[in-house]
Design a protein around this motif. Structure first.
Motif, mmCIF file in Angstrom:
data_model
loop_
_atom_site.group_PDB
_atom_site.id
_atom_site.type_symbol
_atom_site.label_atom_id
_atom_site.label_comp_id
_atom_site.label_asym_id
_atom_site.label_seq_id
_atom_site.Cartn_x
_atom_site.Cartn_y
_atom_site.Cartn_z
ATOM 1 N N VAL C 92 36.387 9.457 -24.245
ATOM 2 C CA VAL C 92 37.120 10.682 -24.527
ATOM 3 C C VAL C 92 36.531 11.766 -23.638
ATOM 4 C CG1 VAL C 92 37.668 12.419 -26.249
ATOM 5 C CG2 VAL C 92 37.593 10.016 -26.892
ATOM 6 N N GLY C 93 37.281 12.232 -22.692
ATOM 7 C CA GLY C 93 36.738 13.186 -21.743
ATOM 8 C C GLY C 93 35.573 12.541 -20.997
ATOM 9 N N SER C 94 34.456 13.239 -20.902
ATOM 10 C CA SER C 94 33.306 12.645 -20.218
ATOM 11 C C SER C 94 32.395 11.918 -21.192
ATOM 12 C CB SER C 94 32.539 13.729 -19.458
ATOM 13 O OG SER C 94 32.229 14.781 -20.331
ATOM 14 N N ILE C 95 32.796 11.891 -22.485
ATOM 15 C CA ILE C 95 31.993 11.140 -23.457
ATOM 16 C C ILE C 95 32.297 9.665 -23.257
ATOM 17 C CG2 ILE C 95 31.406 10.899 -25.886
ATOM 18 C CD1 ILE C 95 32.935 13.539 -26.336
ATOM 19 N N LEU C 96 31.279 8.896 -22.930
ATOM 20 C CA LEU C 96 31.511 7.470 -22.745
ATOM 21 C C LEU C 96 31.736 6.855 -24.116
ATOM 22 C CD1 LEU C 96 29.042 6.488 -19.934
ATOM 23 C CD2 LEU C 96 31.529 6.559 -19.871
ATOM 24 N N PRO C 97 32.398 5.675 -24.186
ATOM 25 C CA PRO C 97 32.660 5.064 -25.484
ATOM 26 C C PRO C 97 31.381 4.991 -26.313
ATOM 27 C CG PRO C 97 33.649 3.784 -23.733
ATOM 28 C CD PRO C 97 32.932 4.901 -23.088
ATOM 29 N N PHE C 255 44.470 4.563 -16.678
ATOM 30 C CA PHE C 255 45.170 5.005 -15.474
ATOM 31 C C PHE C 255 44.739 6.368 -14.947
ATOM 32 C CE2 PHE C 255 48.075 1.802 -17.167
ATOM 33 C CZ PHE C 255 48.304 1.065 -16.021
ATOM 34 N N PHE C 256 44.258 7.247 -15.825
ATOM 35 C CA PHE C 256 43.889 8.590 -15.353
ATOM 36 C C PHE C 256 42.485 8.957 -15.814
ATOM 37 C CE2 PHE C 256 48.422 8.454 -16.486
ATOM 38 C CZ PHE C 256 48.963 8.536 -15.215
ATOM 39 N N PRO C 257 41.459 8.211 -15.429
ATOM 40 C CA PRO C 257 40.145 8.437 -16.028
ATOM 41 C C PRO C 257 39.359 9.601 -15.429
ATOM 42 C CG PRO C 257 40.075 6.566 -14.560
ATOM 43 C CD PRO C 257 41.465 7.110 -14.473
ATOM 44 N N TRP C 258 39.944 10.355 -14.518
ATOM 45 C CA TRP C 258 39.168 11.409 -13.867
ATOM 46 C C TRP C 258 38.751 12.484 -14.848
ATOM 47 C CZ3 TRP C 258 43.870 9.738 -11.796
ATOM 48 C CH2 TRP C 258 43.747 8.879 -10.710
ATOM 49 N N ASN C 259 37.628 13.134 -14.525
ATOM 50 C CA ASN C 259 37.143 14.237 -15.342
ATOM 51 C C ASN C 259 37.070 15.492 -14.502
ATOM 52 O OD1 ASN C 259 36.729 13.313 -17.996
ATOM 53 N ND2 ASN C 259 35.043 12.052 -17.209
ATOM 54 N N LEU C 260 37.162 16.617 -15.179
ATOM 55 C CA LEU C 260 37.107 17.893 -14.484
ATOM 56 C C LEU C 260 35.732 18.085 -13.848
ATOM 57 C CD1 LEU C 260 39.297 19.958 -14.148
ATOM 58 C CD2 LEU C 260 38.331 21.271 -16.011
ATOM 59 N N PHE C 278 40.351 19.008 -20.722
ATOM 60 C CA PHE C 278 41.075 18.320 -19.661
ATOM 61 C C PHE C 278 41.663 17.021 -20.180
ATOM 62 C CE2 PHE C 278 41.073 15.893 -15.546
ATOM 63 C CZ PHE C 278 42.097 16.624 -14.971
ATOM 64 N N PHE C 279 40.885 16.340 -21.029
ATOM 65 C CA PHE C 279 41.360 15.090 -21.629
ATOM 66 C C PHE C 279 42.591 15.338 -22.487
ATOM 67 C CE2 PHE C 279 41.317 12.641 -25.605
ATOM 68 C CZ PHE C 279 41.587 11.389 -25.108
ATOM 69 N N LEU C 280 42.510 16.409 -23.311
ATOM 70 C CA LEU C 280 43.664 16.729 -24.170
ATOM 71 C C LEU C 280 44.888 17.069 -23.322
ATOM 72 C CD1 LEU C 280 42.373 18.783 -27.220
ATOM 73 C CD2 LEU C 280 43.418 16.529 -27.199
ATOM 74 N N ALA C 281 44.659 17.791 -22.237
ATOM 75 C CA ALA C 281 45.777 18.141 -21.363
ATOM 76 C C ALA C 281 46.397 16.882 -20.779
ATOM 77 C CB ALA C 281 45.300 19.073 -20.254
ATOM 78 N N LYS C 282 45.542 15.956 -20.314
ATOM 79 C CA LYS C 282 46.070 14.700 -19.775
ATOM 80 C C LYS C 282 46.846 13.945 -20.855
ATOM 81 C CE LYS C 282 42.088 13.248 -18.208
ATOM 82 N NZ LYS C 282 41.047 12.364 -17.659
ATOM 83 N N ALA C 283 46.252 13.924 -22.073
ATOM 84 C CA ALA C 283 46.905 13.215 -23.177
ATOM 85 C C ALA C 283 48.278 13.819 -23.453
ATOM 86 C CB ALA C 283 46.038 13.288 -24.431
ATOM 87 N N LEU C 284 48.348 15.154 -23.404
ATOM 88 C CA LEU C 284 49.619 15.824 -23.672
ATOM 89 C C LEU C 284 50.672 15.445 -22.644
ATOM 90 C CD1 LEU C 284 48.761 19.457 -24.785
ATOM 91 C CD2 LEU C 284 49.972 17.680 -26.038
ATOM 92 N N ILE C 285 50.246 15.432 -21.371
ATOM 93 C CA ILE C 285 51.209 15.100 -20.324
ATOM 94 C C ILE C 285 51.690 13.666 -20.479
ATOM 95 C CG2 ILE C 285 51.477 14.826 -17.832
ATOM 96 C CD1 ILE C 285 49.488 17.173 -17.559
#
Lengths: 133, 409, 339
Positions: C92-97, C255-260, C278-285
């Motif tokens: 989730v974001g830059s938090i690794l699993p 598919f979109f694992p990049w981080n800010l 940034f993760f939430l924004a990607k999720a929204l899109i």
């Protein structure tokens, strides 16, 4: 988008104003009565409803003084909403009125008219707002 | 386990309250997996005793009660009733009134068909189309409100004519609305008919063959979608339709073939919106001058109606099909008998052949496809000692004969 | 593992659970708002799902007379718990699993079926014909979309493995090496096709139109959930929100694992919230295109159409994507160039 013709329309609509009229407010207030109190006190703004056209048939207005008590309106009211009082005047139970405007056409003295008022929701069917006399 | 017991049919009840049903009716489906094996339905859940009320009122009062038989096709009922009473009382309706009646009736058809199209889309889970069509429908409601004074329950038809004239200042509003619809019709047709998901759901679903449609005496768009060339406006012209050129809309005119399925019912209804626009345009240009009612004074009208004796029927092509009123007057204030047959009454039985063999998923759209109006249809509910009972064919036949004898006396 | 390590792990799980609940409801709110605007409505405020859950929690919890109470009550708990657990295995974001060392993408794929199975159990336990039909449809739908989903997971992981990376199924690996960076033009097309397939599986996983036959408001009056009310329904609703977040997280992770923080240098205290946003924004899109736009623009399919769409069309597209990825991996060796 020949097979799904609605998609372009949807995306276009996303950037347009919604069609909804925001009456009485954009979102449902927590309590409607509280909101109306706020409006009366000037703390909140009420978005006006869609305007009514001319000759709209709303709540009946009654000119008591010119009424001669002929009782024609009671004979013609489809919903028996008009009561002829012993004083030769009438009482209209708006709660029962179906807004057909027939009484206003038959009244020989034009004592009855249809007003444009339509916000008649009430908690009590015998409340003062719903009895015209 | 044998194959037979594995496929044991189970019962799915739908109604009287169900999100798919906009009107109260009780369905019992005998299912085999997802497929409907047998279907039965029980109307009579919304009997309001409106005829009973009518038989205690004079015709001038009833005409506004008839508006309340149906919220959508109110003017059709008032028109049918008014025409029946006019025939009994021998009232000649002025020509201009006939044209105004026609204009209002056609506007009603426009808004009713658009409303139906939205509901049909909703039954398919296509809510965006519902919101779009209902947004578009709003303009016809506004015009109706402007012409009559109310959005629903117009109260414009009176025995002997109409209660309001259409003045010249109102013509631009009507023209504007018609222009919008004529411009939108192509888009609406494309949104409904070209959409792949709608085609997948509606093509060859809920088929009613021409033979079945004739045998079950279906009326209105339901019959026309099966290829039956019936339209009261063409077969039995009333109001101003005799002067106008109205031809029944059949699906093969647009699609080149008739399937008699839900898709064809969409086609017929959407095309009728365009047809109604043309009729209104024609009415506006050909409308003669003159009075709009035969008797302006309501008190005099009451006296005329009170003297009337005899019986008559009024037939009107409502948006859903033929709407039929029978009135018998015997020189009293109130009519002796008033019988209403709403258009849905003739169409309900077509549900059985349509639903048999279809899937659960298609039940809502098939039920909606005949545009049922149960509250208009329900004329009887048999309840004795708190229990509903069912009248079989023999009982109904016996009761009808008894009633006819009673009326003949 | 030391007791301190376990405590930190547990703390992370609790924090993530709350993030999952709040984030899920937020996504549902945005989804409703966007859908409303596309339909020319104003729609409810974005906080509406929170209001709904708060209200449902106060409502009476009705159990139908012929339900099996044990399973009926257990199903929403399992559905909610299992959907939250999936998030522990996803970045989730830059938090690794958080539990990354215990499971990989294949586990996530299996875990995704648990909430659906819980709903099926709850539906059968409701003792209502609508719920039973809904439960049957849910099972059929699950069987239908499982194959395309597996193609996507295997295809991506196989390609990353073919690129020479160890443990290709681990989400940490997938997140560290975006698929787009390891493939050539053929592979790009293949990966794009797989993205399409995964996006098409999402509405079915979330039981949204056009694949919401198991709930189908106008047909089954809510199907699986028809008998649920009060607290149980609130839990299913929360589970729906969390599942929405999880599905978005899966697509984002694959598919979109990049981080800010990977693009802009920033201090660590800022990087974490920035990456989360940034993760939430990607999720929204992702959700806008995979769920919201699709659900407002289509009619509901019949259950047999759902099956044929997944098994025939989407499986074909998926297999084509897989073939392209394989060709992409094999091409350099055949032509004799590349690494």
């Amino acid at each position: 988008m020949r097979f799904l013709p609605l998609f372009p329309e949807l995306v276009r609509q996303l950037f347009r104003e919604p069609a909804t009229n925001r009456f009485p407010a954009k979102y449902l207030p927590p309590t409607v009565t509280g909101f109306l109190h706020d409006v009366a006190a000037g703390r909140a703004r009420l978005t006006p409803p869609v305007p009514t056209p001319p000759e709209f048939r709303g709540k009946i207005a009654y000119a008591r003084d010119s009424c001669i008590g002929c009782g024609l309106c009671t004979k013609i009211c489809p919903s028996h909403a008009i009561e002829l009082l012993p004083t030769k005047k009438i009482r209209i139970w708006i709660d029962q009125c179906i807004f057909c405007s027939q009484c206003t056409s038959i009244c020989p003295k034009s004592s009855l008219t249809m007003s444009p008022e339509f916000l008649l929701a009430d908690e009590d069917r015998y409340s003062e707002d719903l009895i015209v006399e | 386990m044998s194959d037979e017991s594995k496929k044991a049919p189970y019962i799915v009840p739908i109604g009287p309250n169900h999100p798919a049903l906009k009107e109260p009716v009780m369905f019992t489906f005998e299912m085999e997996g997802e497929v409907v094996r047998e279907v039965d339905f029980a109307p009579g859940q919304a009997h309001r005793g409106i005829e009973w009320m009518g038989m205690r009122r004079n015709p001038v009062q009833i005409v506004h009660l008839t508006d309340r038989i149906c919220g959508i096709c109110g003017v059709s009922h008032t028109l049918a009733f008014a025409r029946a009473v006019e025939q009994v009382a021998g009232i000649e309706v002025p020509e201009r009134a006939d044209y105004i009646r026609t204009i209002i009736a056609e506007f009603e058809r426009i808004q009713s068909h658009l409303l139906w199209a939205g509901v049909a889309a909703h039954e398919l889970g296509f809510d965006s189309l519902l919101h779009l069509t209902w947004k578009v429908r709003e303009q016809s409601m506004d015009v109706i409100e402007n012409l009559t004074g109310n959005r629903v329950n117009y109260g414009i038809v009176q025995v002997g004519g109409v209660r309001r004239d259409i003045v010249l200042e109102q013509h631009p509003i009507i023209d504007d609305c018609l222009g919008t619809y004529e411009g939108l019709l192509g888009k609406l047709l494309s949104l409904f008919l070209d959409d792949k998901t709608i085609t997948m759901r509606c093509r060859d679903c809920g088929v009613l063959s021409k033979k079945e449609a004739l045998e079950l005496c279906t009326v209105g768009p339901t019959a026309r979608a099966s290829g039956v060339n019936v339209d009261l406006r063409q077969d039995y012209p009333y109001a101003a339709y005799g002067d106008l050129d109205v031809r029944a809309i059949l699906p093969e005119q647009h699609m080149g073939e008739t399937h008699g399925d839900v898709y064809d019912r969409i086609v017929v209804r959407l095309l009728e919106v365009g047809q109604s626009c043309q009729i209104i345009r024609q009415c506006l240009s050909e409308m003669p001058a003159g009075p709009v009612t035969a008797e302006e004074k309501l008190a005099k009208l009451l006296a005329i109606c009170k003297k009337a004796q005899g019986e008559a029927i009024g037939r009107v092509e409502a948006p859903r099909g033929e709407c039929f009123h029978y009135v018998r007057m015997d020189g009293k204030d109130a009519p002796h008998t008033w019988k209403v047959k709403a258009s849905s009454y003739s169409n309900l039985m077509s549900w059985i052949p349509m639903l048999r063999g279809e899937q659960i998923a298609d039940i809502p759209i098939i039920i909606a496809s005949i545009d049922p109006c149960l509250s208009c249809t329900d004329r009887i509910a048999v309840i004795s000692h708190g229990h509903r009972s069912v009248l079989a064919k023999e009982d109904l036949h016996r009761l009808s004969v008894e009633k006819t004898r009673r009326l003949q006396r | 593992m030391t007791p301190a390590g376990i405590a930190v792990l547990l703390l992370w799980c609790v924090v993530l659970s709350f993030f999952a609940l709040a984030g899920g409801l937020f996504l549902l709110g945005v989804d409703r708002k966007l859908a409303a605007h596309m339909q020319a409505r104003i729609g409810p405020p974005i906080r509406q799902p929170f209001i709904d859950v708060a209200k449902l929690l106060q409502k009476e919890n009705v159990v139908p007379g012929n339900a099996i109470p044990g399973i009926f009550h257990l199903a929403p708990v399992i559905a909610l718990a299992s959907s939250i657990v999936i998030l522990f295995y996803l970045p989730v974001g830059s938090i690794l699993p958080v539990l990354g060392m215990y499971g990989d993408l294949v586990l996530v794929m299996y875990l995704l079926t648990v909430p659906a199975l819980a709903m099926v159990a709850g539906g059968f336990a409701s003792g209502s014909p609508y719920a039973t039909v809904g439960a049957q449809r849910e099972m059929v739908t699950m069987i239908a979309y499982e194959f395309p989903l597996a193609i996507v997971v295997i295809g991506i992981a196989w390609r990353i493995g073919a690129a020479g990376l160890s443990s290709p199924f681990a989400l940490a690996t997938i997140a560290a090496t975006p698929i787009w960076t390891v493939v050539g033009p053929l592979g790009l097309t293949g990966a794009f096709l797989l993205l399409l397939v995964l996006a098409a599986v999402t509405p079915a996983e979330l039981s949204r139109i056009p694949f919401d036959t198991q709930e189908a408001e106008t047909e089954l009056a809510g199907g699986l959930l028809v008998e649920y009310s009060g607290r149980n329904l609130a839990m299913f609703y929360l589970a729906q929100g969390v599942k929405t977040l999880v599905l978005a997280a899966v697509i984002v992770a694959i598919f979109f694992p990049w981080n800010l923080s990977g693009f802009i240098a920033m201090p660590p205290w800022l990087a974490l919230p920035a990456d989360l946003l940034f993760f939430l924004a990607k999720a929204l899109i992702v959700l806008f295109f995979a769920v919201t736009l699709v659900r407002v623009g289509m009619a509901r399919f019949r259950i047999n159409q759902v099956v044929s769409i997944y098994w025939i069309y989407l499986s074909m597209i998926g297999l084509l994507g897989l073939l392209l990825l394989m060709a992409d991996a094999a091409l350099p060796a055949l032509v004799g160039v590349g690494p």
